[in-house]
Each structure stands twice: as C-alpha cells, then as structure tokens.
Design a protein around this motif. Structure first.
Motif, PDB file in Angstrom:
ATOM      1  N   VAL A 173       0.825  -1.217   0.000  1.00 17.49           N
ATOM      2  CA  VAL A 173       0.000   0.000   0.000  1.00 17.49           C
ATOM      3  C   VAL A 173       0.857   1.264   0.000  1.00 17.49           C
ATOM      4  CG1 VAL A 173      -1.678   1.369   1.317  1.00 17.49           C
ATOM      5  CG2 VAL A 173      -2.039  -1.077   0.989  1.00 17.49           C
ATOM      6  N   GLU A 174       1.826   1.348   0.866  1.00 19.30           N
ATOM      7  CA  GLU A 174       2.637   2.567   0.957  1.00 19.30           C
ATOM      8  C   GLU A 174       3.422   2.806  -0.328  1.00 19.30           C
ATOM      9  OE1 GLU A 174       2.378   4.973   3.234  1.00 19.30           O
ATOM     10  OE2 GLU A 174       0.784   3.720   4.064  1.00 19.30           O
ATOM     11  N   ALA A 175       3.960   1.742  -0.910  1.00 20.72           N
ATOM     12  CA  ALA A 175       4.679   1.884  -2.179  1.00 20.72           C
ATOM     13  C   ALA A 175       3.734   2.387  -3.273  1.00 20.72           C
ATOM     14  CB  ALA A 175       5.309   0.554  -2.577  1.00 20.72           C
ATOM     15  N   LEU A 176       2.521   1.852  -3.325  1.00 21.29           N
ATOM     16  CA  LEU A 176       1.546   2.309  -4.320  1.00 21.29           C
ATOM     17  C   LEU A 176       1.174   3.766  -4.112  1.00 21.29           C
ATOM     18  CD1 LEU A 176      -0.841  -0.744  -4.756  1.00 21.29           C
ATOM     19  CD2 LEU A 176       0.629   0.281  -6.494  1.00 21.29           C
ATOM     20  N   LEU A 177       1.002   4.165  -2.872  1.00 15.20           N
ATOM     21  CA  LEU A 177       0.678   5.569  -2.600  1.00 15.20           C
ATOM     22  C   LEU A 177       1.786   6.494  -3.101  1.00 15.20           C
ATOM     23  CD1 LEU A 177      -0.946   5.302   0.929  1.00 15.20           C
ATOM     24  CD2 LEU A 177      -2.059   6.104  -1.174  1.00 15.20           C
ATOM     25  N   GLY A 178       3.024   6.095  -2.925  1.00 12.87           N
ATOM     26  CA  GLY A 178       4.137   6.890  -3.432  1.00 12.87           C
ATOM     27  C   GLY A 178       4.108   6.999  -4.942  1.00 12.87           C
ATOM     28  N   ILE A 179       3.825   5.907  -5.622  1.00 13.56           N
ATOM     29  CA  ILE A 179       3.733   5.909  -7.086  1.00 13.56           C
ATOM     30  C   ILE A 179       2.566   6.783  -7.535  1.00 13.56           C
ATOM     31  CG2 ILE A 179       3.261   4.474  -9.108  1.00 13.56           C
ATOM     32  CD1 ILE A 179       4.687   2.161  -7.458  1.00 13.56           C
ATOM     33  N   ILE A 180       1.420   6.624  -6.903  1.00 13.19           N
ATOM     34  CA  ILE A 180       0.228   7.405  -7.247  1.00 13.19           C
ATOM     35  C   ILE A 180       0.496   8.898  -7.081  1.00 13.19           C
ATOM     36  CG2 ILE A 180      -2.092   7.982  -6.420  1.00 13.19           C
ATOM     37  CD1 ILE A 180      -2.458   4.900  -5.965  1.00 13.19           C
ATOM     38  N   ARG A 181       1.174   9.268  -6.004  1.00 11.29           N
ATOM     39  CA  ARG A 181       1.451  10.692  -5.761  1.00 11.29           C
ATOM     40  C   ARG A 181       2.359  11.286  -6.838  1.00 11.29           C
ATOM     41  NH1 ARG A 181       1.632   8.921   0.142  1.00 11.29           N
ATOM     42  NH2 ARG A 181      -0.396   9.631   0.898  1.00 11.29           N
ATOM     43  N   LYS A 182       3.242  10.492  -7.417  1.00 12.92           N
ATOM     44  CA  LYS A 182       4.079  10.960  -8.521  1.00 12.92           C
ATOM     45  C   LYS A 182       3.278  11.026  -9.823  1.00 12.92           C
ATOM     46  CE  LYS A 182       8.309   8.850  -6.788  1.00 12.92           C
ATOM     47  NZ  LYS A 182       9.254   7.733  -7.034  1.00 12.92           N
ATOM     48  N   PHE A 183       2.428  10.024 -10.026  1.00 13.11           N
ATOM     49  CA  PHE A 183       1.702   9.880 -11.281  1.00 13.11           C
ATOM     50  C   PHE A 183       0.552  10.876 -11.430  1.00 13.11           C
ATOM     51  CE2 PHE A 183      -1.973   7.898 -13.426  1.00 13.11           C
ATOM     52  CZ  PHE A 183      -1.449   7.799 -14.715  1.00 13.11           C
ATOM     53  N   LEU A 184      -0.224  11.087 -10.386  1.00 14.09           N
ATOM     54  CA  LEU A 184      -1.472  11.847 -10.476  1.00 14.09           C
ATOM     55  C   LEU A 184      -1.313  13.235 -11.085  1.00 14.09           C
ATOM     56  CD1 LEU A 184      -4.504  11.911 -10.016  1.00 14.09           C
ATOM     57  CD2 LEU A 184      -4.068  12.574  -7.648  1.00 14.09           C
ATOM     58  N   PRO A 185      -0.386  14.074 -10.623  1.00 10.81           N
ATOM     59  CA  PRO A 185      -0.302  15.412 -11.237  1.00 10.81           C
ATOM     60  C   PRO A 185       0.098  15.369 -12.706  1.00 10.81           C
ATOM     61  CG  PRO A 185       1.404  15.134  -9.549  1.00 10.81           C
ATOM     62  CD  PRO A 185       0.530  13.913  -9.505  1.00 10.81           C
TER      63      PRO A 185
END
Length: 105
Positions: free
Chosen positions: A24-36
C-alpha cells in the motif's frame, strides 16, 4: 477542471486496484508521482484517484478523457508506462478497468 456539460461529452474510464499485501505505501508513493502528470495531460478532463477508507488496500480511479484519442495518448504516455505499468502493476493483486458514458435524459 471541466464543467459537467464538457464531462458529459467525454470518455469515462474507471479502474479498481487492490494492492498485494505490504504494498500500500509503495503504491501511494507511485500514485502521488503519477497523479499530477496525468491531470496535466491535454486530453484529460478529470482524473481522480481514491483510496478506500474501509479497505485501504483498494483504490478507485475516475478518469474522463476528451475522446478515445486522448485515452490512447494517455495509455502511451511515458509516465503511464513507467509508473503504472512498470512500477504499480507488479504491486497489485487485482486490476480492473472499464469504459463508460454519461446517461442523459
């Protein structure tokens, strides 16, 4: 962000993700980079990612693209290929995507 009348003309894509245990934490980090980066794409009318409050391993994506071509461009974008296909997908236990359209009266 586009107004509702503009959104009604777009292609809606939803995705549901479920993280593998411990990812989960790794995915959140990826999502935070990807979303903007995804939100800044020219053909994107709306792009939001949500994490379940009850089941934090589950994520819901709500995306509206100007048209099929904008969705195709998104799918070929370097940030999509690197962050989603290259980094996020291997951390998922489940990934579902579907396309929708607005129902109008």
């Amino acid at each position: 962000m586009a107004d509702i009348n503009t959104l009604k003309q777009g292609l809606i894509v939803t995705a549901f993700w479920e993280a593998k245990p411990g990812e989960v934490e790794a995915l959140l980090g990826i999502i935070r980079k990807f979303l903007p980066q995804a939100q800044a794409e020219p053909g994107v009318l709306a792009f939001q990612i949500h994490q379940s409050r009850e089941e934090p391993t589950k994520f819901f994506f709500y995306e509206v693209f100007r048209d099929e071509a904008a969705f195709a461009t998104h799918s070929e974008a370097p940030h999509f290929k690197e962050l989603i296909l290259g980094q996020a997908v291997p951390k998922l236990a489940k990934r579902e995507r579907s396309q929708h359209r607005f129902v109008t009266a």
